[in-house]
Design a protein around this motif. Structure first.
Motif, mmCIF file in Angstrom:
data_model
loop_
_atom_site.group_PDB
_atom_site.id
_atom_site.type_symbol
_atom_site.label_atom_id
_atom_site.label_comp_id
_atom_site.label_asym_id
_atom_site.label_seq_id
_atom_site.Cartn_x
_atom_site.Cartn_y
_atom_site.Cartn_z
ATOM 1 N N CYS A 204 33.417 29.340 27.937
ATOM 2 C CA CYS A 204 32.529 30.353 27.352
ATOM 3 C C CYS A 204 31.268 30.537 28.185
ATOM 4 N N GLU A 205 30.775 29.461 28.777
ATOM 5 C CA GLU A 205 29.579 29.595 29.606
ATOM 6 C C GLU A 205 29.867 30.392 30.876
ATOM 7 N N ARG A 206 31.133 30.473 31.249
ATOM 8 C CA ARG A 206 31.518 31.372 32.341
ATOM 9 C C ARG A 206 31.788 32.783 31.822
ATOM 10 N N ARG A 207 32.394 32.890 30.651
ATOM 11 C CA ARG A 207 32.825 34.178 30.127
ATOM 12 C C ARG A 207 31.665 35.036 29.636
ATOM 13 N N ASP A 208 30.726 34.468 28.890
ATOM 14 C CA ASP A 208 29.679 35.286 28.270
ATOM 15 C C ASP A 208 28.847 36.071 29.289
ATOM 16 N N PRO A 209 28.372 35.458 30.385
ATOM 17 C CA PRO A 209 27.627 36.248 31.376
ATOM 18 C C PRO A 209 28.491 37.336 32.019
ATOM 19 N N LEU A 210 29.765 37.025 32.283
ATOM 20 C CA LEU A 210 30.653 38.013 32.881
ATOM 21 C C LEU A 210 30.839 39.203 31.949
ATOM 22 N N GLU A 211 31.034 38.937 30.663
ATOM 23 C CA GLU A 211 31.238 40.047 29.734
ATOM 24 C C GLU A 211 29.972 40.867 29.553
ATOM 25 N N GLY A 212 28.807 40.214 29.647
ATOM 26 C CA GLY A 212 27.568 40.977 29.622
ATOM 27 C C GLY A 212 27.480 41.933 30.791
ATOM 28 N N TYR A 213 27.895 41.472 31.962
ATOM 29 C CA TYR A 213 27.911 42.313 33.165
ATOM 30 C C TYR A 213 28.902 43.471 33.012
ATOM 31 N N LEU A 214 30.090 43.175 32.485
ATOM 32 C CA LEU A 214 31.085 44.223 32.293
ATOM 33 C C LEU A 214 30.586 45.284 31.327
ATOM 34 N N THR A 215 29.880 44.851 30.289
ATOM 35 C CA THR A 215 29.326 45.804 29.326
ATOM 36 C C THR A 215 28.340 46.746 29.998
ATOM 37 N N LEU A 216 27.501 46.214 30.906
ATOM 38 C CA LEU A 216 26.568 47.066 31.643
ATOM 39 C C LEU A 216 27.304 48.158 32.408
ATOM 40 N N ARG A 217 28.403 47.806 33.019
ATOM 41 C CA ARG A 217 29.140 48.790 33.809
ATOM 42 C C ARG A 217 29.812 49.838 32.929
ATOM 43 N N ILE A 218 30.351 49.402 31.791
ATOM 44 C CA ILE A 218 30.953 50.368 30.871
ATOM 45 C C ILE A 218 29.875 51.284 30.295
ATOM 46 N N TRP A 225 39.639 50.893 33.242
ATOM 47 C CA TRP A 225 40.555 50.495 34.317
ATOM 48 C C TRP A 225 39.775 49.987 35.521
ATOM 49 N N GLY A 226 40.094 48.782 35.941
ATOM 50 C CA GLY A 226 39.435 48.188 37.094
ATOM 51 C C GLY A 226 38.166 47.428 36.765
ATOM 52 N N VAL A 227 37.690 47.589 35.534
ATOM 53 C CA VAL A 227 36.486 46.866 35.112
ATOM 54 C C VAL A 227 36.837 45.829 34.053
ATOM 55 N N TYR A 228 37.580 46.261 33.048
ATOM 56 C CA TYR A 228 37.893 45.367 31.929
ATOM 57 C C TYR A 228 39.364 45.491 31.574
ATOM 58 N N PRO A 229 40.123 44.403 31.645
ATOM 59 C CA PRO A 229 39.747 43.070 32.136
ATOM 60 C C PRO A 229 39.377 43.114 33.617
ATOM 61 N N PRO A 230 38.529 42.189 34.067
ATOM 62 C CA PRO A 230 38.056 42.244 35.450
ATOM 63 C C PRO A 230 39.155 41.896 36.448
ATOM 64 N N ASN A 231 39.167 42.611 37.562
ATOM 65 C CA ASN A 231 40.072 42.267 38.649
ATOM 66 C C ASN A 231 39.292 41.470 39.698
ATOM 67 N N ASP A 232 39.929 41.175 40.822
ATOM 68 C CA ASP A 232 39.274 40.355 41.845
ATOM 69 C C ASP A 232 38.008 41.024 42.374
ATOM 70 N N GLN A 233 38.049 42.355 42.559
ATOM 71 C CA GLN A 233 36.878 43.053 43.081
ATOM 72 C C GLN A 233 35.733 43.017 42.074
ATOM 73 N N THR A 234 36.061 43.207 40.810
ATOM 74 C CA THR A 234 35.028 43.167 39.773
ATOM 75 C C THR A 234 34.389 41.796 39.700
ATOM 76 N N ARG A 235 35.194 40.756 39.820
ATOM 77 C CA ARG A 235 34.643 39.400 39.805
ATOM 78 C C ARG A 235 33.758 39.151 41.022
ATOM 79 N N ALA A 236 34.142 39.705 42.161
ATOM 80 C CA ALA A 236 33.304 39.572 43.360
ATOM 81 C C ALA A 236 31.990 40.320 43.176
ATOM 82 N N ASP A 237 32.057 41.504 42.562
ATOM 83 C CA ASP A 237 30.834 42.254 42.262
ATOM 84 C C ASP A 237 29.929 41.457 41.317
ATOM 85 N N PHE A 238 30.543 40.813 40.355
ATOM 86 C CA PHE A 238 29.777 40.011 39.402
ATOM 87 C C PHE A 238 29.097 38.842 40.105
ATOM 88 N N ALA A 239 29.814 38.178 41.000
ATOM 89 C CA ALA A 239 29.222 37.063 41.746
ATOM 90 C C ALA A 239 28.034 37.542 42.565
#
Length: 262
Positions: A204-218, A225-239
């Motif tokens: 959860c400590e990994r998931r919650d920040p990622l989902e906050g980031y995904l929400t910003l993009r949505i 598509w391509g954002v949620y669920p995150p693909n490899d590129q989305t995860r790289a953008d998040f990092a």
């Protein structure tokens, strides 16, 4: 089912961190571990503005009242070991969560503000039932989180008898074992099997920040598509976003939404 280490030590720091996790992430990670339904449906907080919490379960099991078995010990002003309700209130530890199996029967309250006040002063983290409480307005004004399905004035003695303490129970259709971790927030209560708690916390400590980031993009207009669920590129953008300080203004450039397909 890989559910972590049974009996793993869970510290106050672990509980404080779990309290900050969202119930959505917790239930998702539990589902990934094979636990399909750990959320107490229909159980709501009397005061949704209180902070989220997490604590170890201390259970109380109610059965239907029967006239020849009920001693009415609660009506006598002296200690009585047969009055298991008061034994439980005096026995539960600071930081624990009392989970009361009321058999989904809300016709009579399982307790009211006086017992709640005693537990609040003893440092209990929360009280949960799939039945009802009485004195709802008074309890809602306390700093003790209290979750139930209904508020009624009828005394427990009308329909309930306390049969057991700290045994496996069912609460809102969810199995709760003593020592399980109970998480509470505005949306409700989630029960985390103890052996899975640390694994769920880390995920959860990994998931919650990622989902906050995904929400910003949505929110910025991107499609799912391509954002949620995150693909490899989305995860790289998040990092990269995290490396920039996790500020919305430092997020990678948001792509324009795709044109609608006619």
């Amino acid at each position: 089912m890989d559910a972590g280490t049974t009996g793993a030590e869970i510290t106050p720091d672990h509980l404080a961190r779990l309290a900050r996790c969202s119930s959505g992430s917790i239930t998702t990670e539990l589902f990934r571990l094979g636990f399909k339904q750990c959320f107490l449906v229909g159980v709501k907080p009397l005061n949704p503005d209180l902070p989220s919490f997490a604590g170890e379960a201390y259970t109380m099991r109610l059965i239907p009242a029967r006239e020849d078995k009920e001693t009415y010990a609660t009506l006598t002003p002296r200690p009585n070991p047969d009055n298991l309700q008061w034994v439980g209130v005096e026995e539960i530890g600071a930081g624990q969560v009392m989970v009361i199996d009321s058999r989904d029967d809300a016709r009579a309250a399982c307790m009211g503000n006086i017992l709640m006040t005693r537990m609040m002063r003893r440092g209990v983290a929360g009280v949960v039932t799939d039945g009802s409480f009485r004195d709802g307005a008074e309890i809602a004004g306390m700093t003790l989180p209290a979750y139930c399905k209904e508020v009624v004035a009828s005394t427990r003695l009308s329909f309930h008898h306390v049969a057991d303490l700290n045994v496996p129970v069912a609460c809102a259709g969810v199995a709760v074992y003593p020592g399980d971790i109970v998480h509470g927030e505005r949306d409700g209560i989630t029960v985390i099997p103890r052996q899975a708690a640390l694994q769920v916390l880390e995920a959860c400590e990994r998931r919650d920040p990622l989902e906050g980031y995904l929400t910003l993009r949505i929110e910025a207009g991107e499609s799912l598509w391509g954002v949620y669920p995150p693909n490899d590129q989305t995860r790289a953008d998040f990092a990269a976003w995290q490396a920039a300080g996790s500020r919305p203004e430092d997020a990678p450039h948001v792509r324009a939404p795709r044109a609608a397909v006619e």
